[in-house]
Each structure stands twice: as structure tokens, then as C-alpha cells.
Design an enzyme around this catalytic site. Structure first.
Site, PDB file in Angstrom:
ATOM      1  N   LYS A 268       8.626 -20.749  -4.718  1.00 12.53           N
ATOM      2  CA  LYS A 268       8.008 -19.763  -5.856  1.00 12.53           C
ATOM      3  C   LYS A 268       9.092 -18.441  -5.847  1.00 12.53           C
ATOM      4  CE  LYS A 268       3.143 -20.182  -4.628  1.00 12.53           C
ATOM      5  NZ  LYS A 268       2.495 -20.453  -5.827  1.00 12.53           N
ATOM      6  N   ARG A 342      -4.181 -29.264  -4.359  1.00 11.81           N
ATOM      7  CA  ARG A 342      -4.891 -30.477  -4.863  1.00 11.81           C
ATOM      8  C   ARG A 342      -4.463 -31.858  -4.067  1.00 11.81           C
ATOM      9  NH1 ARG A 342      -2.290 -29.558 -10.622  1.00 11.81           N
ATOM     10  NH2 ARG A 342      -2.414 -27.549  -9.799  1.00 11.81           N
TER      11      ARG A 342
END
Ligand code: BES
Ligand code: ZN
Ligand code: ZN
Length: 491
Positions: A268, A342
């Protein structure tokens, strides 16, 4: 904090400040049923105060039971609703906190036609009285604000049971807030597991099972293992069973427990990483809800599941382009290691499907940044394959003020997740990011009634708003608890 109520204005105790709510009208009308000293109208007579929504006017008064009077505007009488009550009273509480006073009284806004007004007022007071200050030197001494310790509500009959219930819910919400706000090096997967173990000691109805790294490997929860590869800390798969009802009905509540999300090798950017200790907010909500359910002895069966790991960066990290085998047996191409939530949730959903015979599965996760682009910081995205549970959560949103919006599980976007090398890939491109995230999870639900709450926007605030102070909000605890209370009457 201690809250009491006194029915009559004359019975009120001494306090540092009395909050009086007003309507915004031509001749400002007091929203409470009290007879106040005419001198307290001085701000109104001088046109310093109009009773507009969130407007405040502070007066110092002499020879009364209180040192100060805070006039609080609620806005136009016909516009007042749950939302404005929460917003305005939170504002009043915050003002008192900044005055550094800890003992206040509030005139009950009896003339407002809002359902469950007393409950909402209590929630507004309890929940806005939170600050995270542990990491400040000398704790609150240097702060510009102070928490309120005693509140007396005047003009309403006391409901002790309700007060106790909201106190418990507040403890549950604040538990989540503290877990999220603490350093990621403190709120580790192990810490979440230890807390879950502690819960089984405070209630006989809770049974906690914790899978450590070895057991996760043995079970072949391949996606949790993959995400954990870059972290020096062990992953934990935490299961909390709460059983109270003699029935087969069981809700499974799954929370994303990424205790820090660096993005992994798909690293990130600096500013996106800053808030990523909040990536276990869903896990926090699971703990908060199970705690509240147990303490308030709800007659339901619920299993909380927390897959917990860091998404760290290291030479051992899982790699973009590699394929991993999930607990379900489906192979997953990891195109982006930052779409890790997920992955761990997929294994947790499979565990629920395989082992728990669930009547419904709810997952709550800071799953995507895309959901905050779509719905902002106040509304959670809900994806569901079941209209009934969607309608129930919508009702719970209306009564708690924790807002939701139904998002589409549009089949046509499923092909965005097609992989050439595996059964599915973990990202579907930039567009419709929250939807493809939900579609990925759906693949593992085996058509069991299911609801996915994406709280990517709601879990963590950079600026305070309404009930929420800086940082962790604890969003989801009250919403899901209310859902479970409604469910109790349906099963
Ligand atoms: N934890 C983040 C989502 C997130 C971002 C929550 C900002 C709250 C605030 C999640 O793991 C993530 O990084 N998602 C990616 C998915 C993308 C790679 C498909 C995202 O949203 O950018
Ligand atoms: Zn991520
Ligand atoms: Zn994440």
C-alpha cells in the site's frame, strides 16, 4: 458513567451544567416540559441563539442548582428525527467534555415525536462519551477534554433495565473501539484469540475453540496460510459458540481479523497504510456482539468466527500471480496481495458451511476502499442473497442509526474474477471494486442465506462525527445486536 433520571424538574440534583433543548421556531419553544427561569432566555432575546440544529449557547447562572446552562438547538420541530437527536445531543455532550466538567443534567426533550426517544437519548450520551487517550502522556491531564461521569436526565421516568442494557452495549462498542485503536503490535491475532478464550470464562453459554498455525495447516485452510506467510506472528482461527436456545437455528457471524494490512507485496502507499490497524474491525465487532449477546442473555444460537492474521511484507510473503488452494478446494489466483480480506473470509465461510450447518451467515469486514468511495463514511454496504435478512438489517439500521445501503450482487460482473490459471482470481479490476469483492465471497457460500457488510468506510474516522470520536467507531455492534434481537422473535 452513571446515568439516572428524575421525573420532576424540582427534584433535580446539583450539577455543573444543565442542557436545555430548544426547537427552532419563530418564538423558540423549549423541547422539554420544564419551567425555566426567564433570565435563561437572554441569548434568545438578544438574538444570539435561534435553536438551529446543533446550535449551542452557554450561560453562567447564579443561585441555581447548576453553575451553567447550555441551550441546545434541535432544529425545526417537524424535522426532528432519530438522526438529529443523536447529532444534537452528541454535540451537547462534546461541549460539556471540552468544559472539563464531569457532572451534568439534561432536560428530556419530551415534546419531540421520535420513537424510542429515551433509548436514543441514552445511547447518544453513553456512546459519545468515549475518548482514546491511553497513549497520551499523563493520560487525560493534558487533554483539552474530560469524560463525563454523571448524568441526570430530568422529566422522564427512570427505566433502570434499559439503562443497564445500553451500558452493556456501550461496553461492547467500546471494547471494539479500544481493540482497534490500540497498536497493531498489541491487538495481535494472539490477543484476539486470548480474548475469545476469556469470554468462555465469563459465560457458561460460550465455548471457544482456537486453531493455531499447525491446526490451520492440518485443516488445509490454504488461503489463511497464504496471507499469513509474510508475518512473523502466527495466525489464529477463532470460533466462539454461544448456545442458548433448544433449536437448530444458528447464525454464523464472521469478522475480518487482519490485525495490520500493509498490502503485502502489492504494498500500500504510505498514506493508505496509516489507518490499517483498523483492518480487524470486523473481528472486533464479532467479539463485541458475542459479548453483548452473552451479557444480555439473548435466547438465540450464534457462532462467531474470526480468521486472524497480519498481512505483512517479507521475503516469505505470498506472491502476486501465485495460485493457492482454499479450504473449499477451489484454487485461487492471487493477482493482488492487498485483496487479502476476501481470502481469509472465504476459508472462514467454508468452515461455517462445512461444519456448522448455519441457518444464515453474516460477515462483516473492512473489505474495500471502494465502498467508501460509493457510500462514504456513514453507510455500510450490504450485499445479500436473501431478501428477508436484508429487510431485517434495514429495520435495525433505522432503529440504531447505523446506516446501510443494499448493493447489487450483479452476476454479470462475475466474469471479472475469471482466471486463466485457477478457478477464480481474487480481484476484478478497479471498477465496481466493492461488488467484485462481495462476488468473490459469494462463491464460497453454497447458497446459504448470507449477508456481507462492507464497513470499509464506517470503521475508522479521522475526524469525530455524531456519536463517534476520533478513530475507531465500533460500527456494527449495535446494528447486528439489534438484528439478533429481532431474529429472536422470528425463530
Ligand atoms: N483493508 C483494505 C480495504 C480498506 C481500504 C478498508 C481503506 C478501509 C479503508 C483491503 O484489504 C484492501 O486493501 N482492499 C483493496 C482491494 C483491491 C486490491 C482490489 C482496495 O480496496 O483497494
Ligand atoms: Zn488489503
Ligand atoms: Zn485489508
Amino acid at each position: 458513567m452513571n446515568i439516572e433520571s428524575k421525573l420532576r424538574f424540582s427534584e433535580r440534583s446539583f450539577s455543573e451544567c444543565l442542557i436545555i433543548p430548544f426547537f427552532e421556531d419563530k418564538v423558540p419553544e423549549i423541547a422539554a416540559d420544564i419551567d425555566i427561569d426567564k433570565r435563561w432566555m437572554v441569548s434568545i432575546e438578544n438574538k444570539d441563539f435561534f435553536g438551529k440544529k446543533k446550535e449551542l449557547s452557554l450561560l453562567y447562572v447564579n443561585g441555581e442548582k447548576e453553575k451553567r446552562v447550555l441551550l441546545l438547538g434541535l432544529g425545526k420541530k417537524e424535522d426532528i428525527n432519530l438522526e438529529s437527536i443523536i447529532t444534537c445531543f452528541s454535540e451537547g455532550i462534546k461541549r460539556c467534555q471540552s468544559l472539563k466538567i464531569d457532572n451534568i443534567s439534561i432536560a428530556f426533550p419530551k415534546k419531540c415525536e421520535v420513537k424510542d426517544l429515551y433509548r436514543i437519548l441514552l445511547e447518544s450520551i453513553f456512546l459519545s462519551n468515549y475518548l482514546y487517550h491511553k497513549l497520551k502522556r499523563d493520560s487525560l491531564k493534558d487533554e483539552k477534554v474530560k469524560l463525563i461521569e454523571k448524568v441526570e436526565i430530568i422529566g422522564v421516568k427512570e427505566d433502570k433495565e434499559l439503562i443497564e442494557k445500553i451500558k452493556t452495549l456501550t461496553i461492547s462498542v467500546n471494547l471494539v473501539r479500544d481493540l482497534v485503536n490500540n497498536n497493531a503490535d498489541d491487538t495481535t491475532p494472539k490477543r484476539l484469540a486470548d480474548l475469545a478464550e476469556e469470554f468462555s470464562k465469563i459465560s457458561k453459554k460460550i465455548k471457544t475453540t482456537v486453531f493455531d498455525k499447525k491446526r490451520i495447516e492440518k485443516e488445509k485452510m490454504g488461503l489463511i496460510q497464504a496471507v499469513n506467510k509474510g508475518s512473523p506472528r502466527e495466525p489464529y482461527f477463532i470460533v466462539l459458540d454461544y448456545t442458548s436456545k433448544k433449536s437448530n437455528d444458528r447464525t454464523v457471524l464472521i469478522g475480518k481479523g487482519i490485525t495490520y494490512d500493509t498490502g503485502g507485496l502489492s504494498l500500500k502507499p504510505t498514506t493508505s497504510m496509516e489507518t490499517m490497524k483498523s483492518d480487524m474491525s470486523g473481528a472486533g465487532v464479532v467479539l463485541g456482539v458475542i459479548y453483548a449477546v452473552a451479557m444480555l442473555d439473548l435466547d438465540i444460537n450464534i457462532t462467531g468466527i474470526i480468521p486472524a492474521t497480519e498481512n505483512a511484507i517479507d521475503g516469505k510473503s505470498y506472491k502476486p500471480g501465485d495460485v493457492y488452494i482454499s479450504y473449499s478446494g477451489k484454487s485461487v489466483e492471487v493477482e493482488n496481495t492487498d485483496a487479502e480480506g476476501r481470502l481469509i473470509l472465504a476459508d472462514a465461510i467454508t468452515y461455517a458451511v462445512k461444519k456448522l450447518n448455519p441457518s444464515r451467515i453474516i460477515d462483516i469486514a473492512t473489505l474495500t476502499g471502494a465502498i467508501s468511495i460509493a457510500l462514504g463514511e456513514e453507510i455500510a454496504g450490504v450485499f445479500s442473497n436473501d431478501d428477508k435478512i436484508w429487510k431485517m438489517i434495514k429495520k435495525s439500521a433505522e432503529s440504531t442509526g447505523e446506516k446501510v445501503w443494499r448493493m447489487p450482487l450483479y452476476d454479470g460482473y462475475r466474469e471479472k474474477l475469471n482466471s486463466r490459471i485457477a478457478d477464480i482470481k481474487n480481484v476484478g479490476g478497479k471498477e465496481a471494486g466493492a461488488i467484485t469483492g462481495a462476488l468473490f465471497l459469494k462463491e464460497f457460500t453454497e447458497d446459504i442465506p448470507w449477508m456481507h457488510l462492507d464497513i470499509g468506510g464506517c470503521a475508522y474516522y479521522k475526524k469525530p462525527k455524531g456519536l463517534f470520536s476520533y478513530f475507531a467507531t465500533g460500527f456494527g455492534v449495535r446494528l447486528i445486536f439489534d438484528f439478533l434481537e429481532k431474529l429472536k422473535n422470528e425463530i
